[in-house]
Design an enzyme around this catalytic site. Structure first.
Site, PDB file in Angstrom:
ATOM      1  CG  PHE A 175      56.598  46.746  36.369  1.00 15.92           C
ATOM      2  CD1 PHE A 175      56.974  47.765  37.241  1.00 15.92           C
ATOM      3  CD2 PHE A 175      56.501  47.050  35.004  1.00 15.92           C
ATOM      4  CE1 PHE A 175      57.259  49.043  36.765  1.00 15.92           C
ATOM      5  CE2 PHE A 175      56.778  48.321  34.525  1.00 15.92           C
ATOM      6  CZ  PHE A 175      57.164  49.318  35.401  1.00 15.92           C
ATOM      7  CG  HIS A 215      44.980  46.968  27.371  1.00 15.03           C
ATOM      8  ND1 HIS A 215      44.362  48.112  26.926  1.00 15.03           N
ATOM      9  CD2 HIS A 215      45.712  47.336  28.455  1.00 15.03           C
ATOM     10  CE1 HIS A 215      44.696  49.128  27.709  1.00 15.03           C
ATOM     11  NE2 HIS A 215      45.518  48.695  28.636  1.00 15.03           N
ATOM     12  CD  GLU A 233      48.284  51.089  31.307  1.00 17.36           C
ATOM     13  OE1 GLU A 233      47.374  50.339  31.688  1.00 17.36           O
ATOM     14  OE2 GLU A 233      49.405  51.158  31.873  1.00 17.36           O
ATOM     15  CG  ASP A 281      48.755  48.759  43.476  1.00 19.30           C
ATOM     16  OD1 ASP A 281      48.050  47.764  43.733  1.00 19.30           O
ATOM     17  OD2 ASP A 281      49.464  48.870  42.468  1.00 19.30           O
ATOM     18  CB  ALA A 299      47.233  54.413  43.600  1.00 15.35           C
ATOM     19  CG  HIS A 351      44.633  41.952  43.589  1.00 15.00           C
ATOM     20  ND1 HIS A 351      44.805  42.232  44.924  1.00 15.00           N
ATOM     21  CD2 HIS A 351      44.950  43.085  42.917  1.00 15.00           C
ATOM     22  CE1 HIS A 351      45.198  43.501  45.060  1.00 15.00           C
ATOM     23  NE2 HIS A 351      45.292  44.037  43.854  1.00 15.00           N
ATOM     24  NE  ARG A 405      60.780  53.802  24.371  1.00 13.61           N
ATOM     25  CZ  ARG A 405      61.873  54.562  24.370  1.00 13.61           C
ATOM     26  NH1 ARG A 405      62.117  55.373  25.379  1.00 13.61           N
ATOM     27  NH2 ARG A 405      62.701  54.528  23.349  1.00 13.61           N
ATOM     28  NE  ARG A 417      31.400  41.231  45.091  1.00 13.60           N
ATOM     29  CZ  ARG A 417      32.082  40.214  45.618  1.00 13.60           C
ATOM     30  NH1 ARG A 417      31.530  39.024  45.733  1.00 13.60           N
ATOM     31  NH2 ARG A 417      33.320  40.376  46.058  1.00 13.60           N
ATOM     32  CE  LYS A 418      36.840  44.236  39.582  1.00 18.35           C
ATOM     33  NZ  LYS A 418      38.240  44.702  39.646  1.00 18.35           N
ATOM     34  CB  THR A 450      48.117  55.043  34.153  1.00 18.26           C
ATOM     35  OG1 THR A 450      49.215  55.952  34.021  1.00 18.26           O
ATOM     36  CG2 THR A 450      48.338  53.828  33.292  1.00 18.26           C
ATOM     37  CD  GLN A 503      48.839  43.631  36.778  1.00 14.07           C
ATOM     38  OE1 GLN A 503      49.297  44.222  35.795  1.00 14.07           O
ATOM     39  NE2 GLN A 503      48.515  44.240  37.893  1.00 14.07           N
ATOM     40  CG  ASP A 508      41.138  38.192  42.569  1.00 18.60           C
ATOM     41  OD1 ASP A 508      40.764  39.271  43.074  1.00 18.60           O
ATOM     42  OD2 ASP A 508      42.147  38.096  41.845  1.00 18.60           O
ATOM     43  CB  SER A 512      42.916  49.047  23.764  1.00 15.24           C
ATOM     44  OG  SER A 512      43.029  47.908  24.584  1.00 15.24           O
TER      45      SER A 512
HETATM   46  P1  FAD Z   1      39.408  45.608  43.454  1.00 14.22           P
HETATM   47  O1  FAD Z   1      38.528  45.087  42.388  1.00 14.22           O
HETATM   48  O2  FAD Z   1      38.783  46.401  44.543  1.00 14.22           O
HETATM   49  O3  FAD Z   1      40.168  44.347  44.084  1.00 14.22           O
HETATM   50  C1  FAD Z   1      41.291  44.550  44.939  1.00 14.22           C
HETATM   51  C2  FAD Z   1      41.510  43.331  45.835  1.00 14.22           C
HETATM   52  O4  FAD Z   1      40.515  43.324  46.853  1.00 14.22           O
HETATM   53  C3  FAD Z   1      41.373  41.979  45.143  1.00 14.22           C
HETATM   54  O5  FAD Z   1      42.280  41.124  45.775  1.00 14.22           O
HETATM   55  C4  FAD Z   1      39.950  41.568  45.422  1.00 14.22           C
HETATM   56  O6  FAD Z   1      39.790  40.166  45.349  1.00 14.22           O
HETATM   57  C5  FAD Z   1      39.783  42.099  46.839  1.00 14.22           C
HETATM   58  N1  FAD Z   1      38.419  42.468  47.193  1.00 14.22           N
HETATM   59  C6  FAD Z   1      37.504  43.085  46.436  1.00 14.22           C
HETATM   60  N2  FAD Z   1      36.376  43.310  47.148  1.00 14.22           N
HETATM   61  C7  FAD Z   1      36.586  42.820  48.392  1.00 14.22           C
HETATM   62  C8  FAD Z   1      35.808  42.756  49.570  1.00 14.22           C
HETATM   63  N3  FAD Z   1      34.564  43.245  49.631  1.00 14.22           N
HETATM   64  N4  FAD Z   1      36.356  42.171  50.666  1.00 14.22           N
HETATM   65  C9  FAD Z   1      37.625  41.693  50.634  1.00 14.22           C
HETATM   66  N5  FAD Z   1      38.414  41.714  49.546  1.00 14.22           N
HETATM   67  C10 FAD Z   1      37.902  42.271  48.429  1.00 14.22           C
HETATM   68  N6  FAD Z   1      46.689  51.271  39.464  1.00 14.22           N
HETATM   69  C11 FAD Z   1      46.787  52.632  39.537  1.00 14.22           C
HETATM   70  O7  FAD Z   1      47.102  53.154  40.601  1.00 14.22           O
HETATM   71  N7  FAD Z   1      46.562  53.433  38.445  1.00 14.22           N
HETATM   72  C12 FAD Z   1      46.205  52.918  37.244  1.00 14.22           C
HETATM   73  O8  FAD Z   1      45.993  53.672  36.293  1.00 14.22           O
HETATM   74  C13 FAD Z   1      46.084  51.497  37.127  1.00 14.22           C
HETATM   75  N8  FAD Z   1      45.725  50.912  35.963  1.00 14.22           N
HETATM   76  C14 FAD Z   1      45.546  49.559  35.896  1.00 14.22           C
HETATM   77  C15 FAD Z   1      45.085  48.980  34.711  1.00 14.22           C
HETATM   78  C16 FAD Z   1      44.889  47.610  34.619  1.00 14.22           C
HETATM   79  C17 FAD Z   1      44.360  47.022  33.333  1.00 14.22           C
HETATM   80  C18 FAD Z   1      45.172  46.767  35.732  1.00 14.22           C
HETATM   81  C19 FAD Z   1      44.994  45.279  35.639  1.00 14.22           C
HETATM   82  C20 FAD Z   1      45.636  47.327  36.922  1.00 14.22           C
HETATM   83  C21 FAD Z   1      45.813  48.719  37.021  1.00 14.22           C
HETATM   84  N9  FAD Z   1      46.225  49.322  38.217  1.00 14.22           N
HETATM   85  C22 FAD Z   1      46.340  50.693  38.293  1.00 14.22           C
HETATM   86  C23 FAD Z   1      46.526  48.506  39.395  1.00 14.22           C
HETATM   87  C24 FAD Z   1      45.276  48.321  40.316  1.00 14.22           C
HETATM   88  O9  FAD Z   1      44.862  49.557  40.825  1.00 14.22           O
HETATM   89  C25 FAD Z   1      45.694  47.390  41.451  1.00 14.22           C
HETATM   90  O10 FAD Z   1      45.878  46.085  40.980  1.00 14.22           O
HETATM   91  C26 FAD Z   1      44.816  47.414  42.702  1.00 14.22           C
HETATM   92  O11 FAD Z   1      45.536  46.822  43.778  1.00 14.22           O
HETATM   93  C27 FAD Z   1      43.498  46.669  42.574  1.00 14.22           C
HETATM   94  O12 FAD Z   1      42.599  47.365  41.800  1.00 14.22           O
HETATM   95  P2  FAD Z   1      41.180  46.689  41.420  1.00 14.22           P
HETATM   96  O13 FAD Z   1      40.383  47.726  40.731  1.00 14.22           O
HETATM   97  O14 FAD Z   1      41.391  45.386  40.774  1.00 14.22           O
HETATM   98  O15 FAD Z   1      40.594  46.464  42.907  1.00 14.22           O
END
Ligand code: FAD
Length: 313
Positions: A236, A286, A35, A127, A69, A169, A292, A184-185, A66, A196, A178, A33
């Site tokens: 990055f 992925h 991105e 983020d 955020a 993370h 590019r 859970r997700k 993408t 990542q 983590d 896939s």
């Molecule tokens: P979460 O699953 O919510 O996790 C975030 C952090 O919080 C983790 O450290 C987790 O362990 C912790 N956590 C979760 N639940 C709890 C809780 N209840 N209490 C305390 N801590 C908790 N970013 C963008 O802005 N746009 C994009 O399009 C984008 N695409 C991405 C695509 C991929 C494949 C990846 C891997 C990342 C992408 N990101 C993108 C980056 C991503 O948004 C960041 O890494 C963000 O900081 C975490 O997102 P997440 O969905 O993993 O968050």
């Protein structure tokens, strides 16, 4: 004394036996896939659509787009998704991030996607903006990626991908936490995790084992970032906590002004990485294309994917 190339081989091919490298299991088909990100100016726009035209015939499982955020790219993401829908036969997986949007805005967006025929989404928290006081104020509604997965599932039966972190993370309280979060997700209805980007294959392989031991059965698809501009990749990596092994740093030393050599080395590094993963049973990749085509196309070719003629519609 081992030569540099021996070190490289040991890095990505620890499964060498009796001085011979195991053959690649290229007879087993590989799925990929890609991105993309929404372009910000006309030149980037041209590059994106050239890239899409070049990569589409490799028949990816899906292409993802993408989403800023803070919702900043919302309109541009939608524009790219619309054009992909109208001009290609690709399966599209728009990213949706929860930070910066209200619960209702995101549910509305999901409903719009479903109505327009989109069945795949990548659900992310996004983020935190540097100015965020705390997580709750940064996100008016869905606080975590998990909340977003639940919300999207409440709209329709989407195929949802979520993020996973082989090197943990940066905000996680622990690696265990983590991993529990990822489980859970998945348990909430996500169908696959995309990692990542990473350059340390051992970290990915350990993480894949940990996921299996934790009862996560969904595929953990490695996110591959082919290196083009090394300084950009270092930035990055610092931000997301990905390790860049010393041997890769050494490879790119002194090449800031040498685009051609960087490109060749970038292809070599990514190729070694995917071939090693392939030897360890990985069949789905992925690619973070950064819009590019060259490196991603070359690596996919090496993985056994071939250009398929797609008749114009
Ligand atoms: P979460 O699953 O919510 O996790 C975030 C952090 O919080 C983790 O450290 C987790 O362990 C912790 N956590 C979760 N639940 C709890 C809780 N209840 N209490 C305390 N801590 C908790 N970013 C963008 O802005 N746009 C994009 O399009 C984008 N695409 C991405 C695509 C991929 C494949 C990846 C891997 C990342 C992408 N990101 C993108 C980056 C991503 O948004 C960041 O890494 C963000 O900081 C975490 O997102 P997440 O969905 O993993 O968050």
């Amino acid at each position: 004394m081992t030569s540099h190339s021996d070190e490289l081989a040991a890095r990505f091919t620890p499964d060498r036996a009796n001085g011979r490298t195991r053959p690649l299991a290229t007879d087993v088909p590989v799925t990929v896939s890609f991105e993309f990100f929404p372009p910000t100016d006309p030149e980037m726009e041209r590059t994106l659509w050239d890239t899409v035209r070049r990569l589409a015939p490799l028949a990816p499982r899906f292409v993802s787009v993408t989403y800023g955020a803070d919702g900043s790219t919302r309109d541009r993401t939608l524009d790219v998704v619309r054009r992909l829908r109208s001009d290609t036969a690709l399966t599209i997986a728009p990213h949706v991030t929860s930070i910066g949007s209200t619960r209702e805005e995101l549910l509305d967006l999901a409903r719009q996607y479903w109505t327009s025929g989109i069945r795949h989404l990548v659900a992310l928290r996004g983020d935190l903006p540097a100015s965020a006081q705390n997580r709750t104020s940064a996100s008016a509604s869905f606080v975590w990626g998990l909340d977003l997965v639940r919300g999207l599932r409440s709209v329709a039966d989407f195929d949802i991908s979520v993020a996973a972190y082989p090197e943990v993370h940066p905000e996680a309280r622990s690696a265990r936490d983590d991993l529990d979060n990822l489980k859970r997700k998945i348990d909430a209805g996500a169908t696959r995790a995309i990692t990542q980007f990473f350059f340390d294959n051992d970290a990915y392989l350990r993480f894949r084992d940990d996921c299996a031991a934790a009862g996560i059965e969904a595929p953990i698809v490695p996110g591959i970032l082919p290196i083009t501009r090394f300084s950009q990749i270092q930035r990055f990596a610092r931000r997301c906590g990905a390790t860049i092994p010393d041997w890769i740093v050494k490879r790119f030393e002194g090449l800031d002004e040498d685009v051609e050599t960087r490109r060749l080395l970038g292809a070599a590094v990514a190729l070694e990485q995917v071939e090693h993963l392939q030897r360890h049973g990985v069949r789905e990749f992925h690619f973070y294309t950064l819009n590019r085509a060259e490196l991603t196309y070359a690596i996919c070719h090496a993985l056994g994917l071939r250009y398929r003629h797609i008749a114009p519609t």
